[in-house]
Design a protein around this motif. Structure first.
Motif, short mmCIF file in Angstrom:
data_model
loop_
_atom_site.label_atom_id
_atom_site.label_comp_id
_atom_site.label_asym_id
_atom_site.label_seq_id
_atom_site.Cartn_x
_atom_site.Cartn_y
_atom_site.Cartn_z
N SER A 415 -22.26 -28.16 3.96
CA SER A 415 -22.13 -27.36 2.52
C SER A 415 -23.11 -26.23 2.70
CB SER A 415 -22.79 -27.98 1.51
OG SER A 415 -22.54 -27.33 0.09
N LEU A 416 -24.52 -26.68 3.52
CA LEU A 416 -24.80 -25.34 3.79
C LEU A 416 -25.03 -24.69 4.72
CD1 LEU A 416 -28.48 -27.40 4.65
CD2 LEU A 416 -28.07 -26.01 2.52
N ILE A 418 -21.33 -23.24 4.31
CA ILE A 418 -21.10 -22.19 3.89
C ILE A 418 -21.83 -21.03 2.91
CG2 ILE A 418 -19.51 -22.26 1.47
CD1 ILE A 418 -18.09 -25.37 2.15
N GLN A 419 -22.58 -21.85 2.08
CA GLN A 419 -23.94 -20.59 1.53
C GLN A 419 -24.38 -19.33 2.58
OE1 GLN A 419 -24.60 -21.62 -1.78
NE2 GLN A 419 -25.67 -20.52 -1.94
N GLY A 422 -22.38 -16.81 2.70
CA GLY A 422 -22.52 -16.18 1.94
C GLY A 422 -20.36 -15.93 0.44
N GLY A 423 -20.23 -15.15 -0.20
CA GLY A 423 -18.92 -14.92 -0.16
C GLY A 423 -17.59 -15.68 0.66
N MET A 424 -17.89 -15.08 1.87
CA MET A 424 -17.33 -15.13 3.10
C MET A 424 -16.37 -16.64 3.22
SD MET A 424 -15.87 -12.88 3.73
CE MET A 424 -14.67 -13.16 5.15
N PHE A 426 -16.54 -19.34 1.35
CA PHE A 426 -15.36 -19.81 0.47
C PHE A 426 -14.01 -19.37 0.31
CE2 PHE A 426 -13.89 -20.07 -4.46
CZ PHE A 426 -14.09 -21.21 -4.21
N ALA A 433 -15.29 -23.38 5.40
CA ALA A 433 -14.62 -24.81 4.28
C ALA A 433 -13.96 -25.39 4.75
CB ALA A 433 -14.82 -23.93 3.36
N PHE B 194 -12.85 -9.10 -3.16
CA PHE B 194 -13.78 -10.29 -3.83
C PHE B 194 -13.53 -10.00 -5.47
CE2 PHE B 194 -16.56 -12.21 -0.92
CZ PHE B 194 -15.07 -12.01 0.17
N LYS B 254 -8.89 -19.31 -0.69
CA LYS B 254 -9.80 -20.02 -1.68
C LYS B 254 -10.02 -21.31 -1.28
CE LYS B 254 -10.46 -18.08 -5.41
NZ LYS B 254 -8.70 -17.76 -5.63
N LEU B 255 -10.80 -22.10 -1.21
CA LEU B 255 -11.36 -23.32 -1.15
C LEU B 255 -11.20 -23.80 -2.27
CD1 LEU B 255 -12.85 -26.10 -0.10
CD2 LEU B 255 -14.92 -24.59 -0.97
N ARG B 440 -18.15 -25.29 -5.96
CA ARG B 440 -18.46 -24.59 -4.88
C ARG B 440 -19.07 -23.78 -4.35
NH1 ARG B 440 -21.91 -23.38 -1.95
NH2 ARG B 440 -22.57 -24.23 -0.39
N ILE B 441 -18.37 -22.26 -5.02
CA ILE B 441 -18.50 -20.53 -5.03
C ILE B 441 -19.82 -20.49 -6.60
CG2 ILE B 441 -17.13 -20.77 -7.51
CD1 ILE B 441 -17.64 -18.30 -3.95
N ILE B 444 -22.72 -19.41 -4.81
CA ILE B 444 -22.65 -17.73 -3.73
C ILE B 444 -22.56 -16.70 -5.01
CG2 ILE B 444 -20.85 -17.07 -2.46
CD1 ILE B 444 -20.40 -19.82 -1.16
N TYR B 445 -21.78 -17.03 -6.22
CA TYR B 445 -21.67 -15.65 -6.51
C TYR B 445 -22.00 -15.33 -7.38
CZ TYR B 445 -17.87 -17.83 -9.45
OH TYR B 445 -17.26 -18.84 -10.66
N THR B 448 -26.30 -14.90 -4.32
CA THR B 448 -26.39 -16.20 -3.64
C THR B 448 -27.50 -16.81 -4.27
OG1 THR B 448 -28.21 -15.62 -2.21
CG2 THR B 448 -25.37 -15.60 -1.70
#
Lengths: 597, 597
Positions: A415-416, A418-419, A422-424, A426, A433, B194, B254-255, B440-441, B444-445, B448
């Motif tokens: 999960s970190l 993914i963070q 950034g947007g990528m 997701f 992901a 996005f 997307k996820l 999960r997004i 981020i959006y 972040t």
């Protein structure tokens, strides 16, 4: 792209978990450190070059059920064939059946690499290894003769059929039934769900191990028997006979591990004609099936822990690579070097660096715990009597921690990861992901992490009247004292932080043993999960320190000290809060149940 | 199935966040508490009965790009029409353009319900609301006249076009360009990624707000302008004219939030013939586009925070319902009632109960923080001069905490929800996994959570030379003292736990202000994320306590006290560790960077 971290793995196996010393004194016969290195190198090469490139397609295509047959993703049957031809399936299996009888530690390290490359793929051999273990321990000579060599070579794969819709964690209520026949065989009838690789096209035959209940068997877990049920019956000469009365009815649509077929299996429906009932052979004794399953439980749980380590490693590698390449904003102190102008690579931002180093520390801690558990399993097999018993207890103690901590870390780190993207992160094509989707099952199957915590607190802490865990904590204290005695300023506050964490673990352990002795099981159970985390975090600190205390001249010593210090000064303070939750948390739980009404 | 928790929402709005008092003294004109109740009830009914049933299909079908047009999932265009016909889109918008000019708090509460039912669907109006806000604040009269009524009614939707492939968090480097034309219009050329609901079939027109750069504009963020670019040009009489030169090139895979089309938008490619360049109108002044975006940033970030609350609520409801129904094993003290025989509902197991109550506490804390933030926004609009400034600062302080804590809680609670479901949680049909994929997004959006933390520490703590945050901490202390003074044994250790948590927050706050004053920004940034969590956890404890101190005779007081005590005695201890990370964590970070090389 994942690249197997062979050096890191070798260092942890050898110097943190204890393989080097054991090899040195000949504990594993003529196994040399050179052979260990060669095996790890070759496994790393296979995982990096052959398996990793096919991991993504396994996710996007998934396993498909077509006309009753399961097709694995493109390229997977060939990948599986290459893999088993490399001899990887039988690493720890008995030589008598074609295995290499190597220490479990090596297999665990290899499993890490397979799972990093493709967790969905690696599940197939993981299940086969479990079947081999059960047959070696409990199968009759006739069954061993007929099935083991093919399972060890990987020509055939194995499955575990435990779960039914109403019987997951609680196997005592399963309904699949077995009928005795005069010729010594049995007929199996029932439905099993969540059967991993229950049907597929990558091997010639599939050997199902199935828990079922005989007529008039005692109620509950004492009335369960284990049966071997092949997909194709096997003739006396070893050739394949007709199809047995078992088939895959459907595949689950899952959050992750899409390449791994998760099957609903139907036994005894007569779909292929002839007499109804899947033909099975008893493994072990009647009504002792659960004991047979328990034999391999430690290894299977550890194998799931390795999935957590593996995904954490792969997710960390991916995030670190992305953070080096992606530029955004300007980090404090960034001088705007080269073509990138004013923007910094995001790895320069303190928050991103902190995240990535946390991922590294947790991954390395989970790895060390799992390898230490594998070491204890190996020692329990290679030592005599009393010592073997000690090591078997050690393995039993570490297994729930290894399984739960490593899989929780897998989810957390993925999960970190993914963070960091950034947007990528997701966007599915990025691949970050997928790691979270895949690893999210690991804290659940092979006994949920909640059940691991119950096991740890109620069955493992009391081993040898608490002496096993107390002895282990004593060993941890020695590590903390060695750090303190090193007087190396690069360790910062590590010594004191370790002492405090170990003291928290010791206090929580004492309290849990005490309240259980006083019959307050519900209080102990309420604190089981925070205790498990406390155990894992403290071990992470200690094992990172153990590695940091050793300089093998590989140029990595400074990094190991720095990572250890970061872990100690950033993550270990949580242990105090966890101890507090264990000891003081239960008081408020009963009253708060009203909010769930 | 999600059921809108209208009573819980109303209690939190009224008695924790302060709506009841404000309504009582007529702060919002003739808004009555009866009207507040009626609006919440009706929003709950719509979310529960009309929106929730279509949430799942949005996930499985997803938005699809067919011949350049985006099709939303089956039933969604009709759902959107029903929803906007209910007047929900213009809840807070100016009455002059057809809005209801209600407090932001009500809109935030409604947003929670829409997002619980379908986060992917709720994104459409969330973006429209942002566009309305920008136009109200910065649009010319002509633009307002032409666009606002249709946006407020929801007949047209709005979008925000900020991100480009190389410009995400750092908008200073965006490349989309705008050219001035003699008639006062502009032509826009470039690619945006996005873009949420950038193209769809649920409304007649789409009003894009686009950040772009004029020729010779200053470099960086001071050279960005904001433009309004409609999908269809609008004639003088308000009817729709020809298609503008903007189209959706592709949708992201997307996820989660599959029903929400995430578009790559191409401006000025000339695909529809005619002169190249999408026709746009300037919003605000040239080169002041970023300031225009910042106007609505607080609300947009809070709206994302609501997504975290919403998914946490929905995931908790689902997990609690499952845990009541599913039986496995026998919990301590379970007497084996009724038909279920020996097996307990899993909610009886202490570990499961602990998990569910933790989910409840975190959800309720995140909700209270977000509502308190909305309250501060409302007060900043409805108070005079100095007081308005105070409340605007309060809103600015709370916004990053609301956004980050609530979205982290959303992810954490959704993941725990999967865990409670065991193996079923991993199966997509169950629906628990969707919550994790969707939410999960959210961390981020809209910036972040790492960027929220930087904002909190570097821009919000120093507001009024630190007096804003110090004053706020003073208010929290009063809550802790009220708990202590209540002498209610049902609070257990809550008073002392709150005092300790607030002391930790105060110490960390002081330290962060101090090191920044000393120019040690890198140290402050290293601790920003743990500080943000510390802030959110402490607020959770305080707001749960604030609610628990009030008995409105609804029979919920005891439950609120019990939940508050559970939170204080189980989750607040972490605050001490977090303070420690803030203050002592940075020292080890620089050395540990070597492990990332």
């Amino acid at each position: 792209m994942y690249k197997a971290p062979v050096e890191e793995i070798a260092f942890t196996l050898n110097h943190v978990a204890g393989l080097a010393d054991a090899v040195e004194i000949g504990r594993f016969g003529d196994l040399s450190s050179d052979l260990v290195s060669a095996i790890l190198e070759e496994a790393g090469r296979f995982a990096t070059n052959e398996m990793e490139p096919l991991g993504g397609i396994g996710d996007t295509q998934g396993a498909r059920l077509v006309d009753g047959e399961v097709r694995t993703p493109d390229g997977w049957p060939e990948l599986y064939r290459h893999w088993r031809e490399g001899g990887w399936n039988g690493l720890t299996a008995p030589e008598a059946f074609g295995g290499q009888h190597l220490p479990h530690m090596l297999n665990v390290a290899a499993l890490e690499m397979w799972n990093s490359a493709s967790m969905a793929f690696a599940l197939a051999p993981t299940l086969t290894m479990g079947a081999i273990e059960a047959l070696v321990a409990h199968g009759s000579d006739a069954l061993k003769e007929k099935y083991l060599a093919k399972l060890v070579s990987g020509e055939w794969t194995g499955t575990m059929n435990l779960t039914e819709p109403h019987a997951g964690s609680d196997l005592g209520v399963l309904k699949t039934r077995a009928e005795r026949r005069d010729d010594g065989t049995y007929r199996i009838f029932g439905q099993k769900i969540f059967i991993t690789w229950g049907e597929h096209d990558a091997a010639d035959n599939i050997v199902h191990l199935v828990l079922a209940r005989l007529p008039n068997a005692p109620a509950g877990t004492r009335g369960i028997s284990l049966f071997l049920v092949p997909k194709f019956l096997v003739n006396e000469d070893g050739s394949l006979g007709p199809r047995n009365d078992v088939f895959c009815h459907s595949l689950e649509h899952k959050l992750g591990i899409h390449g791994s077929p998760t099957c609903t299996m139907i036994y005894g429906d007569g779909v292929f004609g002839g007499e109804k009932g899947a033909i099975g052979w008893l493994v072990g004794e009647e009504n002792k099936g659960l004991a047979c399953m328990f034999t391999m439980m430690n290894n299977a749980r550890l194998a799931v822990g390795m999935q957590g380590v593996a995904i954490a490693e792969a997710a960390t590698q991916k995030a670190v690579a992305y953070a080096h390449g992606r530029t955004q904003g300007k980090a404090p102190g960034w001088s705007g070097e080269g073509q990138r102008g004013d923007m910094s690579p995001i790895i320069e931002h303190p928050d991103v660096a902190r995240t990535l180093i946390t991922m590294k520390a947790l991954t390395q801690g989970a790895r060390a715990i799992c390898y230490a558990c594998a070491h204890a399993i190996d020692m329990s097999h290679h030592m005599a009597a009393d010592e073997a018993r000690h090591w078997a207890e050690r393995a039993a103690l570490l297994t729930p921690v290894a399984k739960s901590f490593a899989t929780d870390v897998g989810v957390e780190v993925a999960s970190l990861g993914i963070q960091v993207h950034g947007g990528m992160g997701f966007i599915e094509e990025t691949g970050a992901a997928r790691y979270l989707r895949d690893v999210r099952i690991a804290p659940i199957y092979e006994g949920t992490n909640g059940i691991q915590a119950i096991d740890l607190v109620t069955r493992k802490l009391p081993l040898s009247s608490g002496e096993q865990v107390r002895g282990f904590i004593g060993e941890l204290k020695e590590i903390a004292e060695s750090v303190a005695a090193s007087n190396d300023p690069a360790f910062g506050e590590t010594g004191d932080r370790l002492r405090a964490a170990i003291a928290a673990l010791e206090a929580a352990t004492g309290w849990l043993l005490e309240v259980q002795a006083a019959g307050r099981n519900s209080d102990a159970l309420a604190g089981a999960t925070p205790y498990q985390r406390l155990f894992g975090l403290t071990l992470t600190g200690c094992y990172l320190a153990k590695g940091a205390l050793i300089d093998i001249g590989d140029g990595g010593a400074e990094k190991r000290v720095a990572l250890c210090r970061f872990m100690a000064e950033n993550l270990l303070a949580e242990t105090s809060a966890l101890k507090d939750r264990v000891i003081a948390g239960a008081a408020s739980l009963e009253a708060a149940r009203t909010v769930l009404a």
